[in-house]
Design a protein around this motif. Structure first.
Motif, mmCIF file in Angstrom:
data_model
loop_
_atom_site.group_PDB
_atom_site.id
_atom_site.type_symbol
_atom_site.label_atom_id
_atom_site.label_comp_id
_atom_site.label_asym_id
_atom_site.label_seq_id
_atom_site.Cartn_x
_atom_site.Cartn_y
_atom_site.Cartn_z
ATOM 1 N N UNK A 148 5.204 6.130 -3.998
ATOM 2 C CA UNK A 148 6.005 4.968 -3.599
ATOM 3 C C UNK A 148 7.502 5.236 -3.700
ATOM 4 N N UNK A 149 8.268 4.305 -3.139
ATOM 5 C CA UNK A 149 9.690 4.546 -2.910
ATOM 6 C C UNK A 149 10.530 4.670 -4.176
ATOM 7 N N UNK A 499 -3.761 11.880 7.876
ATOM 8 C CA UNK A 499 -3.645 10.905 6.796
ATOM 9 C C UNK A 499 -2.805 11.528 5.696
ATOM 10 N N UNK A 500 -1.658 10.918 5.426
ATOM 11 C CA UNK A 500 -0.746 11.405 4.386
ATOM 12 C C UNK A 500 -0.691 10.344 3.304
ATOM 13 N N UNK A 501 -1.279 10.602 2.140
ATOM 14 C CA UNK A 501 -1.432 9.538 1.149
ATOM 15 C C UNK A 501 -0.164 9.243 0.370
ATOM 16 N N UNK A 502 0.090 7.972 0.171
ATOM 17 C CA UNK A 502 1.123 7.521 -0.755
ATOM 18 C C UNK A 502 0.430 6.752 -1.866
ATOM 19 N N UNK A 503 0.605 7.216 -3.095
ATOM 20 C CA UNK A 503 -0.066 6.595 -4.232
ATOM 21 C C UNK A 503 0.747 6.884 -5.485
ATOM 22 N N UNK A 504 0.770 5.945 -6.393
ATOM 23 C CA UNK A 504 1.586 6.070 -7.611
ATOM 24 C C UNK A 504 0.832 6.873 -8.667
ATOM 25 N N UNK A 505 0.852 8.196 -8.525
ATOM 26 C CA UNK A 505 0.161 9.049 -9.490
ATOM 27 C C UNK A 505 0.869 9.060 -10.839
ATOM 28 N N UNK A 525 -1.948 4.601 0.656
ATOM 29 C CA UNK A 525 -1.400 4.096 1.910
ATOM 30 C C UNK A 525 -0.955 5.271 2.768
ATOM 31 N N UNK A 526 -1.267 5.209 4.048
ATOM 32 C CA UNK A 526 -1.006 6.320 4.968
ATOM 33 C C UNK A 526 0.466 6.360 5.366
ATOM 34 N N UNK A 527 1.077 7.543 5.232
ATOM 35 C CA UNK A 527 2.459 7.752 5.640
ATOM 36 C C UNK A 527 2.588 8.428 7.000
ATOM 37 N N UNK A 528 1.462 8.832 7.607
ATOM 38 C CA UNK A 528 1.521 9.494 8.908
ATOM 39 C C UNK A 528 2.132 8.544 9.942
ATOM 40 N N UNK A 529 3.003 9.089 10.796
ATOM 41 C CA UNK A 529 3.764 8.234 11.710
ATOM 42 C C UNK A 529 2.873 7.400 12.622
ATOM 43 N N UNK A 530 1.816 8.009 13.160
ATOM 44 C CA UNK A 530 0.986 7.305 14.134
ATOM 45 C C UNK A 530 0.145 6.203 13.507
ATOM 46 N N UNK A 531 -0.133 6.292 12.227
ATOM 47 C CA UNK A 531 -1.040 5.341 11.566
ATOM 48 C C UNK A 531 -0.431 4.793 10.281
ATOM 49 N N UNK A 533 0.804 2.875 7.285
ATOM 50 C CA UNK A 533 0.466 1.594 6.709
ATOM 51 C C UNK A 533 -1.013 1.340 6.504
ATOM 52 N N UNK A 534 -1.874 2.083 7.184
ATOM 53 C CA UNK A 534 -3.294 1.879 6.922
ATOM 54 C C UNK A 534 -3.613 2.420 5.529
ATOM 55 N N UNK A 535 -4.729 2.025 4.986
ATOM 56 C CA UNK A 535 -5.057 2.454 3.629
ATOM 57 C C UNK A 535 -6.506 2.917 3.547
ATOM 58 N N UNK A 536 -6.750 3.729 2.550
ATOM 59 C CA UNK A 536 -8.083 4.251 2.273
ATOM 60 C C UNK A 536 -8.251 4.349 0.755
ATOM 61 N N UNK A 537 -9.486 4.224 0.287
ATOM 62 C CA UNK A 537 -9.702 4.510 -1.135
ATOM 63 C C UNK A 537 -9.483 5.988 -1.409
ATOM 64 N N UNK A 538 -8.837 6.270 -2.520
ATOM 65 C CA UNK A 538 -8.659 7.647 -2.982
ATOM 66 C C UNK A 538 -9.785 7.910 -3.976
ATOM 67 N N UNK A 539 -10.763 8.684 -3.526
ATOM 68 C CA UNK A 539 -12.008 8.830 -4.268
ATOM 69 C C UNK A 539 -11.965 10.033 -5.194
ATOM 70 N N UNK A 540 -12.513 9.857 -6.380
ATOM 71 C CA UNK A 540 -12.668 10.986 -7.279
ATOM 72 C C UNK A 540 -13.632 11.994 -6.678
ATOM 73 N N UNK A 541 -13.277 13.269 -6.802
ATOM 74 C CA UNK A 541 -14.156 14.329 -6.316
ATOM 75 C C UNK A 541 -15.516 14.231 -7.018
ATOM 76 N N UNK A 542 -16.632 14.364 -6.253
ATOM 77 C CA UNK A 542 -16.736 14.775 -4.853
ATOM 78 C C UNK A 542 -16.849 13.627 -3.864
#
Length: 564
Positions: A148-149, A499-505, A525-531, A533-542
């Motif tokens: 985040x910013x 998909x370029x993730x933005x997350x407060x690690x 939250x996705x930082x990729x220009x074309x998409x 603002x969309x979001x996805x769950x960031x899942x623990x491996x695997x």
């Protein structure tokens, strides 16, 4: 206060602490020494800092403050940056300190560093790693990548970074000719800068940090694993993203890839064909997670279709002029990257090669860090013309291994390195973080978060997964889960991707360290220009995001973390 009064003097009893034994005790002695020398209670009451910022300028730090051999450190500048100063986006004033750590050998480049001390300190410090071959001072003033910013400095963290002990663009490997510079780049700069920053922070605020964190990606990710392995008592938490753990391995596979592209006839794969490979992968694998969103999320299911994808791309007549299919030579080039590297000898920590990439599982190889864009090899390969992996591997062989600027990397056989074998093995121990012995860090109570893209084209995601699995084999899953979180992100490459993730690690790490709140599924939250603002769950491996079959496909709430 005069220049002489500002010079640090530590008694010879400190010398016994310079070995790597009881580092926690070392730091305690260091802090006590600072406090004993600089008892300025009146100043501390007047200012949030225990001394005025400008008084740091010209200070000389004794070598005894640094647990590794140096000739001490010099503070070159120190000034308060006002809250409204041009370029200050932090929202508050802070003391900016720049300096350099001197080597014992005058021919060894200094380690240049920056330290930022916020007026409103939260009691924590954050060391920030570099990238590529480093060579540029990490300022520590900006926003963390893919976060985040709000910058850590704006959150009250004392932040610091360095140039790893040489000056130059992050793509340049010439410093590999200097032994001490290689050692600094490999690991020593991390400890030296840490110790200097810790002493200055304690002097500024009258106490050491309550928590010390490290954060970095790529080379900075390797540095994060390095500090856990080599200096486990110095850090309470680490964020190590896309880590170049097997530094020698990734350089050697880059050489093998360049040899496949340029060492024989027809191995070059033009960008148009690389894009065709990527699009064919999407045709087969995009919907395996129950939604067509431009992301290959179920990588393991896609891997089961790999043979089908490759066969559909082959040129039936094996013609080298066809622009819509792959010749056998071009397929062979891509298989070098997919298969990785197997060595008949062992590098440091019993490493036998390098794991391959997800070439046919949604990795796009046409970007700035992808494969070659030109059919001719440049005399000195460049990232765009000849591919990032080959260009970096070529420089590694020239300057670190052969130590000959005119060395021809196309003639080098990683499987049979001959007279260079000993140097390769030694380097892999100096610049690499493949040791699975994190017992010291675990005992210290340290925490670790690693995030990496499953479509990474620079650092193999499968190498990172293999290291995690090796930790599980050594310590057991329950123990690893107590100190580590691994998040593998579909569609994310090495800083780019669909998909370029933005997350407060950093927030997640701090909550884990200070409050025991272990992170589970996060939201990115996705930082990729074309998409954007969309979001996805960031899942623990695997785990990976799977669409539930209804709901807004741009919302994380419409997905669950599924198991492959």
């Amino acid at each position: 206060m005069t220049q002489g009064e500002r010079r640090v003097r530590i008694t010879t009893t400190m010398r016994a602490t310079r070995k790597f034994v009881g580092l926690a005790t070392v730091m305690s002695v260091i802090v006590l020494a600072w406090l004993a020398i600089h008892r300025t209670a009146a100043v501390a009451k007047e200012s949030p800092l225990a001394m005025h910022c400008a008084e740091f300028a010209g200070t000389v730090l004794s070598p005894e403050l640094i647990a590794m051999p140096t000739a001490g450190a010099l503070i070159e500048s120190a000034s308060m940056i006002g809250a409204t100063a041009p370029g200050n986006q932090q929202g508050d004033e802070y003391c900016r300190i720049t300096g350099r750590i001197k080597a014992l050998n005058a021919s060894t480049p200094d380690i240049r560093f920056d330290l930022n001390l916020p007026r409103r300190w939260n009691g924590r410090a954050l060391q920030i790693g570099g990238g590529g071959y480093n060579g540029v001072v990490v300022s520590g003033t900006g926003v963390m990548p893919f976060s985040p910013d709000r910058a850590p400095l704006a959150q009250g963290y004392a932040t610091f970074g360095d140039d790893s002990g040489h000056v130059g663009d992050s793509s340049l490997a010439e410093f590999g000719l200097v032994d001490d510079a290689v050692t600094n780049f490999g690991y020593a700069h991390l400890k030296k800068t840490h110790d200097v920053a810790l002493a200055l922070i304690a002097r500024a605020y009258g106490r050491p940090p309550q928590r010390m964190y490290f954060a970095g990606g790529s080379t900075g990710g390797r540095e994060g694993y390095t500090v856990m392995q080599r200096f486990p008592d110095d850090y309470d938490g680490v964020i190590a993203n896309s880590p170049a753990l097997n530094f020698s391995g990734v350089r050697l596979i880059g050489v093998k890839l360049g040899q496949a592209e340029y060492g024989g006839a027809g191995g070059f794969v033009p960008p148009a064909l690389l894009e065709r490979v990527y699009q064919r992968t999407l045709e087969v694998c995009d919907r395996l997670d129950a939604v067509a969103d431009g992301i290959v999320s179920d990588v393991e299911a896609c891997r089961a279709h790999e043979a089908q994808i490759i066969d559909s791309l082959r040129c039936a007549l094996h013609t080298s002029t066809h622009d819509a299919c792959l010749t056998d030579a071009q397929v062979a080039t891509l298989l070098v990257m997919r298969d990785g590297l197997s060595l008949p000898y062992r590098l440091a920590w019993d490493v036998g090669g390098y794991h391959g990439y997800n070439v046919f599982e949604g990795t796009q190889l046409t970007g700035a860090l992808g494969l070659a864009h030109q059919a001719q090899r440049q005399p000195v390969p460049t990232f765009y013309a000849n591919g990032y992996l080959f260009a970096q591997g070529d420089g590694y062989l020239r300057y670190f291994v052969a130590r000959d600027a005119d060395f021809d990397s196309l003639s080098f056989d990683p499987q049979r390195p001959g007279k260079y074998r000993a140097q390769l093995i030694a380097l892999s121990g100096t610049i690499g973080s493949m040791s699975t012995d994190l017992s010291g860090y675990i005992a210290h109570g340290g925490k670790l978060i690693t995030l990496q893209g499953l479509a990474d084209e620079v650092i193999s995601p499968n190498q990172t997964i293999a290291y995690h699995d090796a930790l599980v084999a050594r310590f057991g899953k329950d123990e690893v889960d107590r100190f580590m979180r691994l998040y593998m992100v579909p569609g994310f490459q090495h800083g780019s991707g669909v998909f370029i993730p933005s997350v407060d690690l950093l927030g997640a790490l701090d909550a884990w360290v200070t409050r025991g709140v272990a992170p589970e599924t996060l939201t990115a939250t996705d930082l990729a220009a074309a998409t954007n603002g969309r979001s996805r769950p960031l899942c623990r491996y695997p785990g990976f995001p799977r669409y539930v079959g209804k709901g807004n496909v741009n919302m994380a709430s419409s997905f669950v973390c599924a198991q492959p």
